[in-house]
Design a protein around this motif. Structure first.
Motif, short mmCIF file in Angstrom:
data_model
loop_
_atom_site.label_atom_id
_atom_site.label_comp_id
_atom_site.label_asym_id
_atom_site.label_seq_id
_atom_site.Cartn_x
_atom_site.Cartn_y
_atom_site.Cartn_z
N LEU A 117 -11.48 1.27 -9.22
CA LEU A 117 -10.35 0.47 -9.12
C LEU A 117 -10.57 -0.63 -7.88
O LEU A 117 -10.98 -0.27 -6.76
N SER A 118 -10.49 -2.02 -8.35
CA SER A 118 -10.33 -2.83 -6.98
C SER A 118 -8.93 -2.80 -6.45
O SER A 118 -8.17 -2.16 -6.84
N SER A 121 14.19 8.26 0.87
CA SER A 121 14.68 7.07 0.29
C SER A 121 14.23 5.74 0.80
O SER A 121 13.91 5.71 1.66
N GLY A 122 13.80 4.85 -0.25
CA GLY A 122 13.31 3.77 0.21
C GLY A 122 11.83 3.44 0.14
O GLY A 122 11.09 2.69 -0.09
N ILE A 123 11.04 4.66 0.22
CA ILE A 123 9.50 4.75 0.24
C ILE A 123 9.29 4.87 -1.29
O ILE A 123 9.75 5.45 -2.10
N ARG A 124 8.23 3.79 -1.65
CA ARG A 124 7.77 3.42 -3.03
C ARG A 124 6.37 4.46 -3.22
O ARG A 124 5.52 4.13 -2.24
N THR A 125 6.31 4.71 -4.08
CA THR A 125 4.86 5.59 -4.40
C THR A 125 4.11 4.99 -5.76
O THR A 125 4.65 4.50 -6.86
N VAL A 126 2.89 4.58 -5.52
CA VAL A 126 1.78 4.43 -6.47
C VAL A 126 0.91 5.37 -6.58
O VAL A 126 0.08 5.87 -5.89
N ALA A 136 4.44 -0.43 6.07
CA ALA A 136 3.03 0.18 6.18
C ALA A 136 2.93 0.74 4.68
O ALA A 136 3.64 1.24 3.90
N VAL A 137 1.53 0.41 4.20
CA VAL A 137 1.18 1.21 2.97
C VAL A 137 0.08 2.07 3.48
O VAL A 137 -0.96 1.92 4.09
N VAL A 138 0.31 3.31 2.88
CA VAL A 138 -0.92 4.42 3.48
C VAL A 138 -1.15 5.11 2.15
O VAL A 138 -0.48 5.41 1.25
N ARG A 139 -2.60 5.58 2.00
CA ARG A 139 -3.27 5.85 0.76
C ARG A 139 -3.58 7.36 1.26
O ARG A 139 -4.23 7.67 2.17
N THR A 161 -5.27 -1.83 -7.86
CA THR A 161 -4.52 -0.91 -7.48
C THR A 161 -3.19 -1.37 -7.00
O THR A 161 -1.88 -0.92 -7.27
N GLN A 162 -2.99 -2.45 -6.45
CA GLN A 162 -1.73 -3.28 -5.94
C GLN A 162 -0.73 -3.67 -7.27
O GLN A 162 0.14 -3.93 -7.03
N ALA A 163 -1.61 -3.67 -8.39
CA ALA A 163 -0.88 -4.04 -9.44
C ALA A 163 -0.37 -3.05 -10.20
O ALA A 163 0.43 -3.21 -11.27
N LEU A 164 -0.63 -1.77 -10.10
CA LEU A 164 -0.30 -0.51 -10.52
C LEU A 164 1.54 -0.42 -10.32
O LEU A 164 1.89 -0.79 -9.28
N PRO A 165 2.06 0.31 -11.25
CA PRO A 165 3.51 0.52 -11.17
C PRO A 165 4.04 1.38 -10.13
O PRO A 165 3.28 2.40 -9.83
#
Length: 444
Positions: A317-318, A338-343, A424-427, A322-326
């Motif tokens: 995945l480019s 609450s408020g944290i979103r997950t991909v 922040a975004v963390v993988r 990955t940033q286009a995934l729901p």
């Protein structure tokens, strides 16, 4: 077989064809009214639909080898573009967004609600407009060895002196070329081939006769004259709607666009695979038909090897993809704050086997000390992230991490994290099943 309202005839050499351009037995010709014009269309095979769009210097006849391969398990639809080949003469309407509606008209007439689309040269530009404006109608997209106006390095590509023909057109140019169509077209077939001998003489004679027919050179010149409007249309669409969502295969000839084709595609699509065909210039189907057909068929029919028994499956995945995934809310392996979103990028953290996920954390969010049962790796993708180990965040050392920072979450080891004024975004990656257990207040 798909049905159509337009008149149909069997596709034979006597139906305006020449030896070497025969489609498989059972293909038929239909003259399909679409979007104010009529397109000459070859149709055959059985299965999911695939539409093949030719470019300048060719007609739909170029696709005969690919049609023979795909017709075994696809319904193959091969139109001549507006005003070209054996389609009706046309004076205007060559903006690629409009030609995309021509193709939609053909798909509708043949009752093909969705299709894979394979394109070359000018066909790329029509295919891109089609996939952008009708993404629900295009399953997979193949773009071959030509730029797309307004997408990626278009302005730099225009500076290439080999592309002087992009600005060559109009009544005077049509008069200059009249009766000399073969001379003009030989320039394309020779200069854009890895080896001009690989563009066969029979093909040159065939296409030169078709382009010498009334109105055909006019249509070809108008395809190029529309580029400025095409570029404006594509830039506006990208700015408003974003990149193409469907899988895209970008094929370049080794001696022509090569890997640049993938650069163009990545500027306009989120899920791009690259193939470079050795020993080919621009004319992939004429110069290296077997390798080109194999690359297209592999892409259209290939599926990643699935994960099994906890083993890792194939996924590439480019970042754009990955940033286009729901995004979703809390799930296994997340804090549930609450408020944290997950991909979810790969796998399922609740089940045995490898997984990967991202957490998108708003500013001023605290994740209290907690543990996971599995060992995990984490990478900061963007923003400012503050991380520490221990059952209490009050007196534990804190490590500020920016994009590219790495840390581990050993199974059973308490740890905590938070953001300040910046999100922040963390993988995170691990081997499930995973869970989250917060450290009790009494033990902090």
């Amino acid at each position: 077989m798909l049905a159509g309202a337009a008149a149909a005839t069997l596709l034979t050499p006597s139906a305006g064809r020449a030896a070497g351009f025969d489609f498989p037995a059972g293909f038929r010709i239909q003259e399909v009214p679409a979007n104010g014009t009529t397109l000459h269309v070859r149709v055959g095979g059985k299965g999911p639909a695939v539409v093949l769009l030719h470019g300048y210097g060719d007609t739909g006849d170029m696709w005969a080898p690919l049609a023979a391969d795909l017709a075994r398990d696809h319904t193959v639809i091969v139109p001549d573009l507006r005003g070209l080949g054996l389609s009706a003469q046309a004076a205007d309407g060559f903006e690629k967004a409009n030609e995309a509606e021509d193709v939609i008209g053909v798909m509708d007439a043949l009752h093909a609600p969705r299709a894979d689309v394979v394109a070359h040269d000018i066909g790329n530009m029509v295919a891109y407009a089609l996939a952008a404006r009708h993404s629900d109608r295009v399953t997979n997209l193949v773009l071959m060895d030509a730029p797309v106006p307004g997408v990626g390095p278009w302005d730099d590509i225009l500076k290439n002196p080999l592309l002087w023909h992009f600005r060559f057109g109009g009544p005077d140019m049509e008069r200059l070329v009249a009766g000399r169509e073969r001379i003009y077209l030989d320039r394309f077939w020779n200069e854009f081939s890895a080896d001009p001998a690989h563009f066969p003489e029979a093909s040159r004679i065939h296409y030169a006769e078709l382009y010498a027919a009334p109105g055909r050179m006019h249509a070809g010149f108008r395809q190029f004259a529309a580029f400025d409007q095409d570029a404006a249309d594509n830039r506006a669409w990208l700015a408003t709607h974003g990149k193409l969502p469907m899988p895209v295969l970008a094929i370049g000839g080794e001696k022509s666009f090569g890997p640049m084709m993938a650069v163009v595609a990545q500027a306009g699509a989120v899920n791009v695979k690259e193939r470079v065909i050795p020993g080919a210039g621009h004319w992939l189907m004429e110069e290296q038909p077997a390798a080109t057909v194999a690359a297209i068929h592999d892409f259209l029919d290939g599926r990643p090897a699935p994960a099994g028994a906890g083993r890792l499956g194939q996924t590439a995945l480019s970042f754009d993809q990955t940033q286009a995934l729901p995004m979703s809310g809390a799930g296994a392996g997340t804090s549930g704050i609450s408020g944290i979103r997950t991909v979810l990028l790969y796998g399922d953290p609740a089940k045995p086997g490898p997984y990967a996920l991202e957490i998108h954390v708003p500013p001023n969010t605290v994740i209290a000390p907690h543990t996971h049962r599995d060992d995990r790796f984490a990478t900061v993708i963007s923003g400012a992230w503050y991380f520490g180990y221990g059952a209490s965040s009050k007196d534990a050392p804190i490590k500020p991490l920016s994009a590219g920072g790495l840390y581990t979450e050993p199974g059973g080891a308490p740890h905590f994290a938070f953001t300040r004024d910046e999100p922040a975004v963390v993988r995170l990656t691990g081997v499930g099943p995973s869970d989250t257990t917060f450290v009790t207040t009494a033990s902090r």
